[in-house]
Design an enzyme around this catalytic site. Sequence first.
Site, PDB file in Angstrom:
ATOM      1  N   ASP A  85       0.853  -1.183   0.000  1.00  0.00           N
ATOM      2  CA  ASP A  85       0.000   0.000   0.000  1.00  0.00           C
ATOM      3  C   ASP A  85       0.889   1.233   0.000  1.00  0.00           C
ATOM      4  OD1 ASP A  85       0.741  -0.708   2.698  1.00  0.00           O
ATOM      5  OD2 ASP A  85      -0.683   0.805   3.412  1.00  0.00           O
ATOM      6  N   GLU A 110      -0.153  -0.938   5.843  1.00  0.00           N
ATOM      7  CA  GLU A 110       0.943  -0.422   6.664  1.00  0.00           C
ATOM      8  C   GLU A 110       0.875   1.086   6.847  1.00  0.00           C
ATOM      9  OE1 GLU A 110       4.807   1.277   7.731  1.00  0.00           O
ATOM     10  OE2 GLU A 110       3.708   1.604   5.861  1.00  0.00           O
TER      11      GLU A 110
END
Length: 481
Positions: free
Chosen positions: A117, A182
């Site tokens: 991400d 994250e």
Amino acid sequence: MNSITLVCLLLCTGVSSFRFEELTQYVNSHEEEFIETLRQWIAVESDSSDVTKRSDLHRMMDMTAEKLRLVGGSVEMVDVGMQALPNGSSIALPKVVTARFGEDPSKRTVCVYGHVDVQPAKKEDGWATDPYELTDIDGNLYGRGASDNKAPVLAWIHTVEVYKALNIDLPVNVKFIIEGMEETGSNGLDDMIVAQKDSFFSDVDYIIISDCVWLSRRPALTYGTRGNCYFFAEVQRSNHSDAFRFITANVMYKLISPSGKILIPGVREAVAHLSDEEWKMYQDIEFDLESYKSEIGLSQLMYSNKVDLLAHRWRHPTVSIHGIEGAFSSAGTKTVIPAKVIAKFSIRQVPNMDPAVVEKQVTDYLHSVFAKRKSPNKLSITMVIGAKPWLADPKHPLYEAGKAAVKRVFAVEPDLIREGGTIPIARTFQDVTGKSIIMLPIGGFDDGLHSQNEKISRYNYMEGTKLFIAYLHEVSQIKKY
């Protein structure tokens, strides 16, 4: 000693088993292919902070799983539940991708952690190029997520791919755990790690994280990160009292002195002493104060020597003021006094600080300041994040293996560094699994993580892949007891 005996000796000792030149030549000859894969990954707007892009994030996890399958991994996509949204609804979290390559009980087993991400990015925010179109300018590959963390994840996958393409046995068993949240707090991952402690992680010897960067042009091994305590200081107005004035006068100006000294009693006193050995390590690090000053756009630094500056970046707490919610910030003028304001600030944590203790210290201190004003307003303090610092032993065999791999690929000794930021997953892995951890970065110091024009250089991407190839070999040489 005849030639047959020499060949047997080499084979038996493993000296000839590492075909490094052959492996690195494969990387060189497939550079454009590896960059094209990165291009495809950068094109996916896997922004975990934007729920309207959740389908892109799911697609990114599917692409990651498929790439690992194509390389020959045994892949699972683990459901980690739902994400609650502010409006009361919920949305599925992206699945965590796990993979396994090899199950030889005679070999070490490493687990590589990464995330795919990214932070938000828009061209109009100041990017020189489209953030979701990988652009090669003078050997630098620009795109959101290029360095944080898509290229390092791909470099690890390419590492396994290269061994397999040449029919060379992996020197260690390799596992992957790749997440997609994250950048927004790794929702669901901690619970998954706890749930799989005695299954997925049971045979893991070491955990490798490559979600950080070098300090300079010299390769580095990272052995520590700071934790973080994030606070909300909320003041509710009583009648016509000025809550905003209290926030600015008593939170902004009472937390730190003009010289940068933290004024909260007990915080500085908890910091671990800087040993002579650690001082020497900092002294040997490649870091130029003038270049750093120029890079961050300051005419003067608070600390005049390298050791003091690095120590305060890495192993001392710092207070950061992040903003005031509820205050008037639009264009024009306004004289209305807000009914409630919330000051947002954080205190980075270092050994031997404890977030629970810091929470009490901050709460007691601000309430004591508040009481002296005899204000009719109401003050409440909330700690919304309490992440502990992470620290490894740079003398551990994992770091000795890292030094050997860096010397093999780059022909230099690596710097041993810490990170001033927080990577909470490292502490989670340490506390839950009990495994030894190393941070092995390949990103450059000027890659611009989280900012406009993020990039990774071709050099770091390709040589970083070679570093990972060499590192697996060096880890295989660590003796099992």
